[in-house]
Design an enzyme around this catalytic site. Sequence first.
Site, PDB file in Angstrom:
ATOM      1  N   HIS A 191       0.991  -1.317  -0.085  1.00 50.90           N
ATOM      2  CA  HIS A 191      -0.318  -0.096  -0.194  1.00 50.90           C
ATOM      3  C   HIS A 191       1.327   1.151   0.392  1.00 50.90           C
ATOM      4  O   HIS A 191       0.809   2.545   0.581  1.00 50.90           O
ATOM      5  CB  HIS A 191      -1.182   0.449   1.656  1.00 50.90           C
ATOM      6  CG  HIS A 191      -1.991  -1.577   1.212  1.00 50.90           C
ATOM      7  ND1 HIS A 191      -3.188  -0.866   0.578  1.00 50.90           N
ATOM      8  CD2 HIS A 191      -1.897  -2.003   1.383  1.00 50.90           C
ATOM      9  CE1 HIS A 191      -3.670  -2.206   1.137  1.00 50.90           C
ATOM     10  NE2 HIS A 191      -3.300  -3.100   1.807  1.00 50.90           N
ATOM     11  N   ASN A 193      -9.957  -2.875   3.018  1.00 54.07           N
ATOM     12  CA  ASN A 193      -9.853  -3.072   0.918  1.00 54.07           C
ATOM     13  C   ASN A 193     -11.282  -2.585   0.629  1.00 54.07           C
ATOM     14  O   ASN A 193     -12.245  -2.154   1.246  1.00 54.07           O
ATOM     15  CB  ASN A 193      -9.474  -4.112   1.427  1.00 54.07           C
ATOM     16  CG  ASN A 193      -7.677  -4.155   1.105  1.00 54.07           C
ATOM     17  OD1 ASN A 193      -7.347  -3.339   1.431  1.00 54.07           O
ATOM     18  ND2 ASN A 193      -7.109  -5.396   1.087  1.00 54.07           N
TER      19      ASN A 193
HETATM   20 FE1  HDD Z   1      -2.385  -5.044   4.843  1.00 56.58          FE
HETATM   21  C1  HDD Z   1      -0.972  -1.935   5.336  1.00 56.58           C
HETATM   22  C2  HDD Z   1      -5.200  -3.583   4.025  1.00 56.58           C
HETATM   23  C3  HDD Z   1      -3.851  -7.932   5.537  1.00 56.58           C
HETATM   24  C4  HDD Z   1       0.462  -5.613   7.037  1.00 56.58           C
HETATM   25  N1  HDD Z   1      -3.051  -3.109   4.986  1.00 56.58           N
HETATM   26  C5  HDD Z   1      -2.130  -2.158   4.923  1.00 56.58           C
HETATM   27  C6  HDD Z   1      -2.726  -0.497   4.017  1.00 56.58           C
HETATM   28  C7  HDD Z   1      -4.166  -1.082   4.053  1.00 56.58           C
HETATM   29  C8  HDD Z   1      -4.365  -2.316   4.070  1.00 56.58           C
HETATM   30  C9  HDD Z   1      -5.775  -0.566   3.698  1.00 56.58           C
HETATM   31  C10 HDD Z   1      -2.781   0.551   3.533  1.00 56.58           C
HETATM   32  C11 HDD Z   1      -3.013   1.551   5.095  1.00 56.58           C
HETATM   33  C12 HDD Z   1      -2.463   2.768   4.815  1.00 56.58           C
HETATM   34  O1  HDD Z   1      -2.876   3.701   4.457  1.00 56.58           O
HETATM   35  O2  HDD Z   1      -1.036   3.500   5.641  1.00 56.58           O
HETATM   36  N2  HDD Z   1      -3.799  -5.319   5.235  1.00 56.58           N
HETATM   37  C13 HDD Z   1      -5.391  -4.666   4.883  1.00 56.58           C
HETATM   38  C14 HDD Z   1      -6.494  -5.698   4.850  1.00 56.58           C
HETATM   39  C15 HDD Z   1      -6.417  -6.764   4.975  1.00 56.58           C
HETATM   40  C16 HDD Z   1      -4.616  -6.742   5.325  1.00 56.58           C
HETATM   41  C17 HDD Z   1      -7.774  -5.364   4.591  1.00 56.58           C
HETATM   42  C18 HDD Z   1      -6.756  -8.485   5.392  1.00 56.58           C
HETATM   43  C19 HDD Z   1      -7.777  -8.312   5.992  1.00 56.58           C
HETATM   44  N3  HDD Z   1      -1.728  -6.693   6.305  1.00 56.58           N
HETATM   45  C20 HDD Z   1      -2.141  -7.802   6.025  1.00 56.58           C
HETATM   46  C21 HDD Z   1      -1.304  -8.488   6.788  1.00 56.58           C
HETATM   47  C22 HDD Z   1      -0.590  -8.109   7.568  1.00 56.58           C
HETATM   48  C23 HDD Z   1      -0.430  -6.918   6.518  1.00 56.58           C
HETATM   49  C24 HDD Z   1      -2.532 -10.181   7.105  1.00 56.58           C
HETATM   50  C25 HDD Z   1       0.738  -9.098   8.079  1.00 56.58           C
HETATM   51  C26 HDD Z   1       0.570  -9.906   8.417  1.00 56.58           C
HETATM   52  N4  HDD Z   1      -0.166  -4.189   6.040  1.00 56.58           N
HETATM   53  C27 HDD Z   1       0.321  -4.981   6.436  1.00 56.58           C
HETATM   54  C28 HDD Z   1       1.676  -4.205   6.604  1.00 56.58           C
HETATM   55  C29 HDD Z   1       1.133  -2.192   6.288  1.00 56.58           C
HETATM   56  C30 HDD Z   1      -0.055  -2.762   5.948  1.00 56.58           C
HETATM   57  C31 HDD Z   1       3.238  -4.026   6.248  1.00 56.58           C
HETATM   58  C32 HDD Z   1       1.960  -1.686   5.359  1.00 56.58           C
HETATM   59  C33 HDD Z   1       2.443  -0.052   5.876  1.00 56.58           C
HETATM   60  C34 HDD Z   1       2.043  -0.405   7.213  1.00 56.58           C
HETATM   61  O3  HDD Z   1       0.929  -1.530   7.014  1.00 56.58           O
HETATM   62  O4  HDD Z   1       1.000   0.468   7.792  1.00 56.58           O
HETATM   63  O5  HDD Z   1       2.135  -4.183   8.462  1.00 56.58           O
END
Ligand code: HDD
Length: 709
Positions: free
Chosen positions: A74, A147
Amino acid sequence: MDDKRTPTEKDKQLENYKVDYTDKPLTTRQGLKVNDTNNSLKAGPRGATLLEDFLLREKIHNFDHERIPERIVHARGSAAHGYFELYESIEEYSKAGIFTDTQRKTPVFARFSTVAGSKGSTDLARDVRGFAVKFYTEEGTWDLVGNNMPIFFIQDAMKFPDLIHSVKPEPNNEIPQAASAHDTFYDFVSLTTETLHNHIWVMSDRGIPRSLRMMEGFGIHTFRLINKEGKAHFVKFHWKPKLGVHSVTWDEAVKISGADSDFHRRDLWEAIDAGQFPEWELGLQIIPEEDEHKFDFDLLDPTKLIPEEMVPVKIIGRMVLNRNPDNFFAETEQVAFLPGNVVPGIDFTNDPLLQGRLFSYRDTQLSRLGSHNFHQLPINKSVAPVHNNQRDGHMQMEIPKGNTAYFPNSLGGGCPYLSSVEEGGFESYQERIDAHKIRTRSESFSDHFSQPALFYRSLASWEKNHVIDAYSFELGKCTHDHIKSRMLWIIAQIDEALANEVADNLGMKVPDDIERPINQAIGANANVEDHQPKKKKIYLEESPELSQAHTKFDTIATRQIAFLVADGFHMKDFEAMKKALEAKNAVVKLVAPHGGTVLCDEKMEHKVDAAIMTTESVLFDAIYIPGGKKSIDALLAKSKFTKFINEAFKHCKAIAVAHEGETLLDATAVVDFKNDAAVFINKDPKDFIAAVAKHRNWERMDVAAEIAV
Ligand code: HDD
C-alpha cells in the site's frame, strides 16, 4: 445536513502544528536569518569550499535524509480529512460513543491505496484498493483498515509475506512494477487455492475503479460489537459510496496510466477542492453470537463474504471527506493505521488473519517512521487526551512532568489512574477458549471454490467478459505453461465456460487431469481434492449486490465532460448543454485544437482547459460537440479529434452532438452506430445526462471492441 468545512476537533488540534511562511524571512533551523542560500562559503570565488559552512552543511544534511522507507505494501496512496456522523444509535449492539451518540461529528482521516505498486507507480494498476479510515473518537482512536473488496487472498497472517513476495516485482530484476501479471504471482496463486476468491474480484471491474470515490469499502474480517451489558454480536463493516460503484475498462486503464498516472489522486483532490465532497454510508451486517455456526462457511475465514441477501446491511451513518491535506508527507505519508486501535464497544475475533495484523502494523511503523513515538506525530495524535507511564525513546515530543513513571505509585498521587469499565476503561471481550495448542488450519476454512463461483454467477454478461479478458491478459503475460495450465484447471473449478474461453485466448486446453495444486494452507502435502467439498456448494444461485450492474446510476456529479470546440462554435448549443450539465454538478472541460482561448460564434472568448495534444479521451466520462461549421472544420483538420471520439465510443461512453457536430461524427466509427442508445444527435440534454449517469452503454461493448484505436 451541514457539509460545510466546520473544523473538527482534529482540525483544531492540527492547526497548532501548521507553519505558514507567508511574509517570513528565511532562517536556519536555529532561527538565524539567512542572507544567501545560493552560494557556499569558499576561499575565493573559485573555491575551495570551507568546512566551516554550516549553512551548506545544514541544507545538504536535511536533504540527505528527506526520504523514509515506503510502506511494505500500500505504498501508493492518497488521503483526505472529513467526519463521520451517525444516523441512529445502535446501543443495543455497541456501547462505542461513535455508535451511540448521534450528536457527534467524529473527525476522520481516510487513505486509499493500491497494494503492490511503489509510491510512484500508476493509480490505474489492476489491484485491490486499500480503504483505511482513522476515526479520532472521544474515547480514543479507532482504525478500520479495510479494502475495496469484501474478502482477502489468504486465511492466515502466516502466509502474508509469501503472498506479497509473489506479487511484488520479481526479486532478480525488479520487474514488473505495480502488476500482478507475472509468473511468481500465478505460481503462488495456482498453488494456494484459498486465494481464488479475492483473485477473481481483482480480475473483475473492481480491480480498476473509475474513481476512489466510486468504490465500496469493507472491514473484511468479522469483528465484534459489545454493548453496555457486555453482550457481543459479530459484525462486518461496509462502506457504500454515494456515487455508486463504477470502473474503467482495461484498455482505458492501460492508457490512463500513460496519460495521467495520478488519475485517481487528482480526481479525489479536485473533487474535494471543488466542494464536491465524497461520501460513503457505513453499513453493518450484524450476526448474533448464537448464529456463529449457522452458515455454510466459517465467519472467521476472511476469504468468505456473507451475501447481503443472507444478512442485510444495516446503514447507520455516513462519512464525508471535505478537506484535502495541507502537506502530503506530514499527513498522508506519516499516517499510521493500526487494526489494533479499537475503542470500548468494538473488539476482535479469532480470525487468524486479523490476529497477525494486530502485530504487523505497529511493528512496521518502526522501520517506516523510525521511532515508537510515531503516535505523537500530529496526524496520528489522538484527540482523546493521552496520559501514561510510557517514556522516552527517539523523538519524544512531550515533556512529561513529575518524578513518577510507574504504576502503582503514591508519589504521583496514584496518577495516571485506572478507569473501571463503567468509567470507560477498555475490557477485552471475555471469550471462553478451551483448546489444544495446535499449528493447523480449521477444516471449516477448506471450501475455496463456492464463493468465487457465486461471485462469477452473479455478474452481468459484460462483467463476465471483462473477467475473461483479465484472466487472459494476466495469464498471457506468464511464461511458464505449467503455471498457466494449473491456473486453467483451477479456474475451471469456478466455471468451466470461463476456463475454456481463457484457454482459447491462451491457445491452450483446460487440463482435466493435472498434478493437483497442493493446498499448503491446510497441511503438509494435503491434496486440495481431499479437502474441497466434493461439489461446489450453492447456498445462493446469485447475489445481485455483488454485480456493479446493480449499483446506483442516479447522478452525474463530478463526471468530466469533454466539449470539443474550436473558433466559431455555436454558442447557443454550447450554453444549453453546459448549463444543463453544470446544474447537475458535472464538470465541463473545453478541449480545443490549441491552448489559450477560443472564440464562439457570438465572438466571446472562452478559456480552453486542454489543447488536444495534451489530453486523451480516457480522462473523460463523455463527449459533447456543439455545432458551428467553422469549428467543426477546424476539428476535422486534426486527426486526434477523430481518434478521441473513436476511443470514447470504444469505451462505451455517451457522445452527444448538435447541428454540424454530426459531420464530425460522420468522420468517425460512430457513423455506423448513430442509433446507439448513448449516441445523441440534436437531442435534449436530459437524454445525454441520463446516459452519462448510467456510466457506460455496455450493450455496445461487443461491436465497439473491434474499433481500432
Ligand atoms: Fe495490511 C498496510 C489493508 C492484511 C501488513 N494494509 C495496509 C493498508 C491497508 C491494508 C489499507 C494501508 C494503510 C495505510 O493507508 O497506511 N491488510 C489490509 C487488509 C488486510 C490486510 C484489508 C486483510 C484483510 N496486512 C495484512 C496482513 C499483514 C498486513 C495479514 C501482515 C501480516 N499491511 C501490513 C503492513 C502495512 C499494511 C506491512 C504496510 C504499511 C502499514 O502496514 O502501515 O504492516
